[in-house]
Write a protein that holds these residues in place. Structure first.
Motif, short mmCIF file in Angstrom:
data_model
loop_
_atom_site.label_atom_id
_atom_site.label_comp_id
_atom_site.label_asym_id
_atom_site.label_seq_id
_atom_site.Cartn_x
_atom_site.Cartn_y
_atom_site.Cartn_z
N VAL A 45 0.15 7.24 -5.83
CA VAL A 45 -0.11 5.60 -5.53
C VAL A 45 -0.32 4.71 -6.96
O VAL A 45 0.04 3.64 -7.11
N VAL A 46 -1.29 5.33 -7.74
CA VAL A 46 -1.78 4.52 -8.79
C VAL A 46 -0.49 4.57 -9.85
O VAL A 46 -0.30 3.36 -10.62
N GLU A 47 0.22 5.61 -10.08
CA GLU A 47 1.16 5.82 -10.65
C GLU A 47 2.35 4.68 -10.48
O GLU A 47 2.89 3.96 -11.29
N SER A 48 2.69 4.62 -9.29
CA SER A 48 3.69 3.66 -8.86
C SER A 48 3.16 2.41 -9.06
O SER A 48 4.23 1.56 -9.52
N ALA A 49 2.07 2.09 -8.85
CA ALA A 49 1.33 0.63 -9.17
C ALA A 49 1.51 0.32 -10.42
O ALA A 49 1.86 -1.05 -10.99
N TYR A 71 -8.43 -1.78 -1.60
CA TYR A 71 -8.46 -2.43 -0.22
C TYR A 71 -7.54 -1.83 0.95
O TYR A 71 -7.68 -1.82 1.95
N GLU A 72 -6.38 -1.33 0.27
CA GLU A 72 -5.46 -0.80 1.02
C GLU A 72 -4.93 0.78 1.28
O GLU A 72 -4.45 1.25 1.93
N THR A 73 -6.07 1.45 0.30
CA THR A 73 -5.85 3.16 0.32
C THR A 73 -7.36 3.60 0.18
O THR A 73 -8.22 2.65 0.20
N PRO A 74 -7.23 4.83 0.31
CA PRO A 74 -8.60 5.59 0.37
C PRO A 74 -9.13 5.49 -1.00
O PRO A 74 -10.17 6.14 -1.41
N ILE A 75 -8.67 4.59 -2.11
CA ILE A 75 -9.13 4.64 -3.36
C ILE A 75 -10.43 3.53 -3.18
O ILE A 75 -10.40 2.60 -3.16
N LEU A 76 -11.51 3.97 -3.87
CA LEU A 76 -12.86 3.23 -3.75
C LEU A 76 -13.05 2.39 -5.24
O LEU A 76 -13.68 1.38 -5.44
N GLY A 77 -12.56 2.90 -6.27
CA GLY A 77 -12.47 2.49 -7.70
C GLY A 77 -11.39 3.30 -8.61
O GLY A 77 -10.98 4.20 -8.39
#
Length: 204
Positions: A45-49, A71-77
């Protein structure tokens, strides 16, 4: 028959012990796989973004790209910085003061990973590059669901083990009854009948 119950109980304990020994590494392996899936999803997800939709002619501005992920994924920070330590962007709970980082040794396959003591968070750090610009990305994910998944796995396996133990134990009792207990009972009845009628002992 005491012997039958003793043998059956021994079989029961042996199966239970073996399955319990197998269950522990299986549960740990399941937990590792769940964390790996969480890690792969976060990295993807982060690499794509960071990569997609970015024009090399435009200044690299990752802040607006990572903000929605919190806000849209299980990523907190998330934090994105250059290898020099310069912070480019951060969002959510992005404090990683004691996470050991060695950007030169890190990659997608050699990331730094750490799970919190309460098992609620899973931190990942890896080195990447966007348009040739080396970056260090650190992500904190929500791993609270992993414990529930592991518990569900253990309960499913425990239920299967209970079924196996019950079937094997019942089968052992049946075999012992047919091959050991039933012949002994028949012999006992014959001996009692012969003792009651000594003159006709040969008929029993």
């Amino acid at each position: 028959c005491k012997l039958c119950w003793s043998v059956t109980f021994s079989v029961f304990l042996m199966i239970l012990a073996i399955e319990s020994i197998i269950l522990v590494p299986s549960a740990l392996n399941f937990q590792r796989n769940e964390l790996m899936r969480l890690e792969e999803r976060a990295i993807g997800v982060v690499e794509s973004a960071l990569r997609f939709g970015h024009s090399p002619q435009q200044p690299f501005s990752p802040q607006q790209r990572i903000d929605p992920l919190v806000y849209e994924t299980p990523i907190l920070g998330i934090s994105v910085r250059r290898l020099t330590g310069e912070m480019l962007a951060r969002a959510g709970d992005a404090e990683f003061p004691d996470l050991p980082l060695n950007a030169e040794a890190m990659s997608h396959r050699n990331a730094v990973r750490r799970r919190s003591a309460d098992d609620q968070r899973y931190d990942i750090a890896w080195a990447t590059a966007v348009n040739g610009d080396p970056l260090l990305v650190t992500v904190r994910t929500d791993s609270a669901h992993v414990n529930a998944a592991v518990l569900g796995f253990v309960l499913r396996i425990a239920g299967l083990v209970a079924m196996i133990v019950a079937v094997v134990t019942a089968g052992t009792m049946f075999v012992l009854y047919r091959s050991v207990l039933n012949p002994i009972l028949k012999l006992r009845r014959s001996m009692l009948a012969a003792a009651a009628k000594p003159g006709q002992a040969h008929d029993f």
